[in-house]
Design an enzyme around this catalytic site. Structure first.
Site, short mmCIF file in Angstrom:
data_model
loop_
_atom_site.label_atom_id
_atom_site.label_comp_id
_atom_site.label_asym_id
_atom_site.label_seq_id
_atom_site.Cartn_x
_atom_site.Cartn_y
_atom_site.Cartn_z
N GLY A 42 22.14 30.41 36.73
CA GLY A 42 22.62 29.89 37.71
C GLY A 42 22.10 30.13 38.92
CG ASN A 93 29.46 37.60 42.39
OD1 ASN A 93 29.65 37.13 42.93
ND2 ASN A 93 28.62 38.67 42.64
CD GLN A 129 28.99 37.86 37.09
OE1 GLN A 129 29.60 38.41 35.70
NE2 GLN A 129 28.50 38.05 37.45
CB SER A 134 23.66 32.77 34.64
OG SER A 134 22.62 33.45 34.33
CB ALA A 135 21.79 32.09 28.84
CB THR A 178 7.86 21.79 28.82
OG1 THR A 178 7.03 20.69 28.74
CG2 THR A 178 8.14 22.38 27.14
CB CYS A 181 22.19 46.26 44.81
SG CYS A 181 22.42 46.73 43.80
N1 PLP Z 1 26.64 33.35 40.64
C1 PLP Z 1 26.94 34.29 40.07
C2 PLP Z 1 28.27 34.51 40.45
C3 PLP Z 1 26.38 35.30 39.81
O1 PLP Z 1 27.23 36.73 39.68
C4 PLP Z 1 25.15 35.09 39.40
C5 PLP Z 1 24.28 36.40 39.10
O2 PLP Z 1 24.51 37.72 39.54
C6 PLP Z 1 24.59 34.00 39.45
C7 PLP Z 1 24.74 32.87 40.69
C8 PLP Z 1 23.16 33.63 39.23
O3 PLP Z 1 22.12 33.59 38.72
P1 PLP Z 1 21.21 34.05 38.17
O4 PLP Z 1 21.24 35.19 37.35
O5 PLP Z 1 21.26 33.39 36.18
O6 PLP Z 1 20.14 33.26 38.50
#
Ligand code: PLP
Length: 370
Positions: A72, A138, A166, A186-187, A224, A312
């Protein structure tokens, strides 16, 4: 330290789904590079493209619109870095804020919901090239009016990015219906592996690659592909999508069990964002007078894993810009923790949390009275 663990930190990361684990393990045995034209390469390519279809289905996008990334954070950076004038909501994830330094911020109301009137005003005065508004927060789980914001942004000639990290896998996410140009996934938040994600890019929208030096991902992200990670992401996306209709209600019921118990026990406890539409799995709960770090540690000792309300990322708790933006006073914001549930959460987990929270609340009340 309690031997039985109760994991209630699913917004930090979700446990790997069995389907994702199986896909990862299978993919480790596929030797080819997806860019190679021979049979081994084509086998790897098939894994990547099958995953692209599954992720696209979860996101309500077309497969060609999905660009795989390392997560993400990278997808947010790819969407935002280099864009000259960006407008963000005041409650975005740090990875958005850091990729849009100096961006004007759209305020939120006391529930944590983006103020659309303010958005309209700022759009008119700042004339940004891009607006970034997350789908679900989040820390609080509060949902944002992304489709309405996107419409306003379009009227002012701005493109729209949405961080749906989220939301994906917890509620229906429809890239096309939201009317946004770019969307981040994000996976690991939905049961896939850590370190893989995607940016969906609407057809016709040009993405200047953040990482260059190869033609992968239709020249939108060089390097890759993380074939096993992507295969795991695809399997998790498929599993999340098939569980979507049935997973929400039990989670919301468990969340209500927690929030009702806590507010009954402690009339001074606060549930942030409770007045807004929220993800079914997230509760941001304040125990007045008790620092979040103290709560997280006491709960951990009791076998319950939660996190401080504030992000955090390095293990240290920083002040929550989200609660700040909601107008929560400094002292109170430092006393908020985030409880987040998932498909594996059970009544026993909710009850263990409530019991540990009550023990701490009563112990602190006794200490104050002594
Ligand atoms: N965006 C939000 C709202 C998130 O909660 C998070 C992770 O906590 C991210 C982006 C970042 O994602 P990643 O952990 O895959 O880098």
């Amino acid at each position: 330290m309690s031997a039985t663990r109760h994991y209630l930190d699913w917004n930090a990361t979700a446990p790997l789904r069995p389907e994702a684990r199986a896909a990862l393990v299978d993919a480790f045995d596929v030797a080819g590079n997806p860019s190679s034209v021979h049979a081994e390469g084509r086998a790897a390519r098939r894994l990547v493209e099958a995953a692209r279809e599954r992720v696209a289905a979860l996101a309500g996008a077309r497969p060609a619109e999905v660009v795989f990334t390392s997560g993400g954070t990278e997808a947010n950076a790819a969407a935002l870095l280099g864009v000259e004038t960006v407008l963000v909501s005041a409650v975005e994830h740090d990875s958005v804020l850091a990729s849009a330094r100096g961006a004007a911020r759209v305020p939120v109301d006391g529930r944590g919901v983006v103020d659309l009137r303010a958005l309209e005003r700022i759009l008119a005065s700042e004339r940004p090239a891009l607006v970034s508004i997350m789908l679900a927060n989040n820390e609080t789980g509060v949902l944002q009016p992304v489709a309405e914001a996107a419409e306003l942004a379009r009227e002012h000639g701005a493109r729209v990015h949405c961080d749906a990290v989220q939301a994906a896998g917890k509620i229906t996410v429809d890239f096309t219906a939201l009317g946004v140009d770019l969307m981040t996934l994000s996976a690991h938040k939905l049961g896939g592996p850590k370190g893989v994600g995607a940016l969906t890019v609407r057809e016709g929208v040009e993405l200047v690659p953040l990482i260059r030096g190869g033609g992968q991902e239709l020249r939108r992200r060089a390097g890759t592909e993380n074939v096993a990670g992507i295969a795991g992401f695809g399997a998790a996306a498929e599993a999340a999508l098939s569980a979507l209709e049935t997973a929400g209600a039990p989670m919301a019921a468990l969340r209500a069990r927690i929030e009702d118990a806590v507010t009954e026990l402690a009339p001074d406890a606060v549930v942030y964002g409770a007045g807004a539409s929220r993800l079914p799995n997230t509760a941001c709960i304040g125990m007045p007078g008790v620092p979040a770090e103290t709560q997280v540690m006491a709960l951990d000792l009791a076998g319950v894993a939660v996190s401080a309300g504030a992000a955090c990322s390095s293990g240290k708790v920083t002040r929550s810009h989200v609660l700040d933006a909601m107008g929560v006073a400094d002292g109170a914001a430092g006393c908020a923790i985030r409880v987040s549930l998932g498909w594996g959460s059970a009544v026993a987990d909710a009850d263990a949390f409530v019991a540990a929270w009550r023990d701490l609340y009563e112990r602190k009340a006794r200490e104050r009275a002594a």
